[in-house]
Design a protein around this motif. Structure first.
Motif, PDB file in Angstrom:
ATOM      1  N   LEU A 617       0.471  -1.292  -0.083  1.00 20.18           N
ATOM      2  CA  LEU A 617       0.139   0.322  -0.161  1.00 20.18           C
ATOM      3  C   LEU A 617       0.920   0.989   0.270  1.00 20.18           C
ATOM      4  O   LEU A 617       2.184   1.773   0.127  1.00 20.18           O
ATOM      5  CB  LEU A 617      -1.390   0.121   1.385  1.00 20.18           C
ATOM      6  N   GLN A 618       0.523   2.558  -0.920  1.00 16.76           N
ATOM      7  CA  GLN A 618       1.485   3.614  -0.299  1.00 16.76           C
ATOM      8  C   GLN A 618       0.376   4.608   0.368  1.00 16.76           C
ATOM      9  O   GLN A 618       1.148   4.916   0.703  1.00 16.76           O
ATOM     10  CB  GLN A 618       0.698   4.332  -2.351  1.00 16.76           C
ATOM     11  N   HIS A 619      -0.928   4.762   0.310  1.00 16.15           N
ATOM     12  CA  HIS A 619      -2.039   5.944   0.918  1.00 16.15           C
ATOM     13  C   HIS A 619      -2.665   5.173   1.234  1.00 16.15           C
ATOM     14  O   HIS A 619      -3.998   5.520   0.753  1.00 16.15           O
ATOM     15  CB  HIS A 619      -1.729   7.349   0.422  1.00 16.15           C
ATOM     16  N   PRO A 620      -4.046   4.053   2.201  1.00 18.67           N
ATOM     17  CA  PRO A 620      -4.444   3.876   2.299  1.00 18.67           C
ATOM     18  C   PRO A 620      -5.269   4.547   2.867  1.00 18.67           C
ATOM     19  O   PRO A 620      -5.121   5.397   4.043  1.00 18.67           O
ATOM     20  CB  PRO A 620      -4.320   2.660   2.894  1.00 18.67           C
ATOM     21  N   GLN A 621      -6.766   4.571   2.616  1.00 20.41           N
ATOM     22  CA  GLN A 621      -8.130   5.563   2.770  1.00 20.41           C
ATOM     23  C   GLN A 621      -8.278   4.987   3.648  1.00 20.41           C
ATOM     24  O   GLN A 621      -8.858   4.952   4.349  1.00 20.41           O
ATOM     25  CB  GLN A 621      -8.367   6.579   1.425  1.00 20.41           C
ATOM     26  N   PHE A 622      -9.664   4.812   3.155  1.00 27.94           N
ATOM     27  CA  PHE A 622     -10.696   4.170   3.576  1.00 27.94           C
ATOM     28  C   PHE A 622     -10.902   2.633   3.978  1.00 27.94           C
ATOM     29  O   PHE A 622      -9.963   1.578   2.263  1.00 27.94           O
ATOM     30  CB  PHE A 622     -12.503   4.596   3.283  1.00 27.94           C
ATOM     31  N   ILE A 623     -11.350   1.757   4.484  1.00 26.45           N
ATOM     32  CA  ILE A 623     -11.582  -0.018   4.671  1.00 26.45           C
ATOM     33  C   ILE A 623     -13.807   0.093   4.865  1.00 26.45           C
ATOM     34  O   ILE A 623     -14.127   0.523   4.888  1.00 26.45           O
ATOM     35  CB  ILE A 623     -11.164  -0.313   5.956  1.00 26.45           C
ATOM     36  N   ALA A 624     -13.665  -1.136   4.017  1.00 27.35           N
ATOM     37  CA  ALA A 624     -15.226  -2.076   3.727  1.00 27.35           C
ATOM     38  C   ALA A 624     -14.471  -3.693   4.329  1.00 27.35           C
ATOM     39  O   ALA A 624     -13.533  -3.765   3.814  1.00 27.35           O
ATOM     40  CB  ALA A 624     -15.858  -1.918   2.378  1.00 27.35           C
ATOM     41  N   VAL A 625     -15.541  -3.959   4.174  1.00 29.58           N
ATOM     42  CA  VAL A 625     -14.897  -5.474   5.260  1.00 29.58           C
ATOM     43  C   VAL A 625     -16.511  -6.540   4.803  1.00 29.58           C
ATOM     44  O   VAL A 625     -17.758  -5.855   4.482  1.00 29.58           O
ATOM     45  CB  VAL A 625     -15.388  -5.567   6.848  1.00 29.58           C
TER      46      VAL A 625
END
Length: 737
Positions: A617-625
């Protein structure tokens, strides 16, 4: 057996009887549906059924790993059985169950040992160290008691230390333990926290009171409705008999009308036959008279030609011409005459059959109690070329939802030009109807809803149909007042279907009604620059705080109750700049850290389990599961991709590349997963909201978001996508499907 609590002054045999064997319970065990049966009965029942169904309510239940032996014992029923046995056997002359009557009769009862004791054995019993904690109930207390004494309860002993009473509760393990267990297996630490059962029991009692408060109104409604159903069932034969009588009378009338018409037609045929007969007779006489004249003239002419002399022919020719002219000048009509009486069908048999099929209609009515003036329609925002719905609630005179026949409900939607739009009506439950339609043009439509022929109050309703690129609802505007927002960064849907918004610029979380956009409540957060939000299985809010240049040392995750009270603060040493957050079903937390270019999987207490995505990853923002597949979907702002990991940290696949064409990403931020496993992603730069399949294949573009700088997105229960527009100071809702 239902968990009905008997009256404190009376409990009957039915409460103590197993519904399967119809005997007193033996080792009663409680199923997850809260019905109680003998252990042996359940074991036998389980051998006959796979999967196991409750013998009473037919609910499918999953047995623990230990099978029936793993089910909880119904201690309350055991206490009642003990008490019933003691009350029955504590009379005069009953022998002590220890010395077997060598001393005087039984005088007391040991709750733990479940035996009757004489006075001498009672004193001896109390002197044994291992039995000092046993509860002794005297005969006087038993005789004076009309119900079950509060102290008449067996003490629960530890399965691992049989001489030790269960006096502690380990909350992380959710296990009852004894004093010895707190030293050996459950000593206090990070993963163990034994506390005295008294405080836990008080809390559990409060929880049960809350459950009771939730159940009792519904129980009352169901009981009242059940009584009403019984009453209606008793009245059903009367209404059915009345309907049969009405139907019989109706069709008897139709039959009588047909019989009368039949007589009229037959009588008319007879009359017409007589008229035609007279007409034919008159015409026959006329033709016979004419024929006699023609025959006489013909014979006269023939005789003159055959036998007359020239003088005779000259003399009779003039007379013959005159007679023939007379006969041919007024001839009778040989063609125009009525010759038949025929019957023609005014209505074809096939048409009449169709009409008969429509004659009479059988309906099931709610005894006419629906009150059309109390019925209501909830009109939801509509989008062109989408299937949209409005909700109708049919209400009775008492203000309760009531069932009506589908034929008694009509819904008509007309577009701005007056053209009808096809609608479908579907009953979703007792008194709840879904009206669906797919308008083809934008503008204000009219929805006319009628029940039992009467218009619902407020009908026709205005349905505003918008284009798919127009938000169906915009929540908030710039400001710090109620319902106003400054730089909203993240959104989540709470357990009531409302939208929780991280109001970054006002350092608070604000809750909005997803249907109306009205602000319901808000609570301040402890710290600066709140950024991410999600909810755990208990409805608590998990909020992350970004450690930016203006909020040094603020790398925290804070947990707030449903009421907005801070319950705990987590400060994992591994976090530098937490951003997006997602909570798993078991309470574990996943958080992105764009400075460290990875995600962290944390325990509920904030301790680190593992990092995910380092070096990828370079610039992780948001997550969904995706909870069904145990997968994490992470948007990478600088890589213009979505990375997909399993919970072990293994990269499964990634998709996306820089661009503004279909399926391409341009600084992706918000991400969510729909129930079918499709992945929804929004780009910050070009604001496109796109849908990808579970494998990352591009499916479609939902819309281009109007608000500036879209960040986090969330899918609402009624299939709208909520988008937090950071620079637009609002949250926009778009129709998803």
């Amino acid at each position: 057996m239902a968990s009905k609590i008997p009256d404190s002054h009376n409990f009957d045999e039915q409460f103590l009887t197993c519904p399967v064997c119809m005997l007193h319970f033996r080792d009663p065990r409680v199923l997850p549906c809260l019905h109680t049966f003998c252990r042996e009965c359940l074991q036998e029942w389980a051998t006959k059924q796979q999967p196991l169904e409750c013998p009473t309510c037919r609910t499918q239940v999953s047995l623990p790993d230990k099978g029936v032996d793993g089910l909880r014992t119904n201690f309350y029923v055991n206490n009642l059985l003990d008490f019933a046995a003691v009350k029955k056997g504590a009379g005069p002359g009953v022998a002590c169950q220890v010395c077997e009557g060598k001393e005087e009769g039984a005088r007391s009862w040991c709750v733990q040992c479940a035996v009757l004791l004489c006075e001498s054995c009672t004193n001896t019993h109390r002197r044994f160290p291992a039995m000092k904690g046993h509860q002794i109930v005297t005969q006087e207390n038993l005789e004076a008691s009309e119900g079950v004494p509060g102290s008449f309860q067996r003490k629960a002993f530890c399965p691992k230390h049989e001489d030790q009473v269960l006096t502690f509760y380990c909350e992380p393990c959710q296990t009852l333990v004894c004093v010895a267990c707190t030293v050996v297996n459950h000593s206090r630490g990070d993963k163990r926290n034994p506390v005295e059962i008294g405080s836990v029991a008080e809390r559990k009692k409060r929880d049960l009171q809350k459950l009771l408060a939730k159940v009792e109104p519904r129980e009352k409604d169901v009981r009242d409705t059940l009584n009403e159903v019984d009453r209606e069932s008793s009245q059903l034969p009367t209404s059915a008999d009345a309907a049969i009588e009405q139907a019989t009378g109706y069709f008897d009338q139709l039959i009588a009308l047909l019989q009368d018409r039949k007589k009229e037609v037959v009588q008319e045929i007879v009359s017409r036959r007589q008229e035609v007969g007279k007409c034919l007779e008159t015409q026959k006489e006329a033709m016979e008279f004419e024929l006699a004249g023609l025959t006489s003239a013909s014979e006269f002419c023939k005789q003159a030609l055959e036998h007359g002399s020239d003088v005779h022919v000259i003399e009779v020719e003039g007379q013959a011409r005159q007679r023939v002219d007379e006969l041919l000048t007024t001839p009778s009509d040989l063609r125009a005459r009525p010759s038949q009486v025929v019957f023609s069908e005014g209505t074809a048999v096939a048409e009449f059959r169709d009409g008969v099929a429509r004659a009479g209609r059988v309906q099931v009515r709610n005894t006419g109690k629906v009150d059309v003036f109390k019925c209501s329609v909830e009109v939801k925002p509509a989008v062109v070329d989408f299937s949209n719905v409005s909700l109708l609630r049919t209400i009775d005179e008492m203000g309760r939802l009531c069932a009506v026949a589908k034929d008694d409900v009509t819904a008509t939607l007309t577009d701005p030009s007056g053209q009808a739009v096809p609608t479908q009506l579907q009953e979703k439950g007792r008194g709840l109807w879904e009206i669906s339609y797919s308008p083809e043009v934008t503008g204000n439509h009219g929805l006319e809803v009628k029940v039992n022929g009467g218009s619902v109050a407020g009908s026709p309703f205005e349905v505003r149909v918008q284009s798919r690129d127009t938000p169906v609802l915009t929540i908030g505007r710039e400001g710090s007042g109620e319902g106003e927002l400054v730089c909203p960064a993240d959104v989540a849907v709470d357990m009531d279907g409302n939208i929780a918004v991280v109001d970054n610029g006002n350092n608070r979380v604000q809750i909005f009604d997803a249907k109306t956009g009205q602000s319901l409540r808000s609570f301040p957060v402890d710290g600066e620059s709140p950024w991410g939000i999600d909810l755990d299985s208990n409805g608590q809010f998990i909020v992350t705080f970004d450690n930016n240049l203006f909020s040094t040392g603020n790398q925290a995750i804070r947990v707030y109750s449903r009421e907005g009270k801070l319950t705990k603060t987590l400060k994992p040493d591994c976090l530098w700049n937490p951003c997006g957050v997602a909570v798993l079903q078991d309470g574990r937390i996943v958080v992105t850290d764009y400075t460290q270019q990875c995600c962290f999987l944390l325990q509920p207490d904030g301790s680190l389990i593992r990092d995910i995505g380092k070096g990828q990853l370079q610039h992780p923002q948001f997550i969904a599961v995706d909870k069904s597949r145990d997968m994490l979907f992470v948007t990478d702002y600088l890589a213009h991709k979505v990375f997909v990991f399993d919970l072990e940290g293994k990269l499964k696949f990634s998709f996306g590349k820089l661009g503004q064409d279909e399926g391409q990403l341009y600084h992706p931020t918000g991400i969510t997963v729909d129930p079918a496993g499709n992945i929804v992603v929004v780009n910050e730069r070009d604001r496109r909201l796109q849908v990808f399949g579970p494998d990352g294949t591009y499916l479609r573009t939902v819309t281009t978001v109007k608000g500036r700088c879209p960040q986090r997105i969330a899918l609402t229960p009624d299939n709208h996508i909520a988008v937090a527009c950071y620079m637009g100071d609002c949250v926009e809702l778009y129709r998803y499907k």
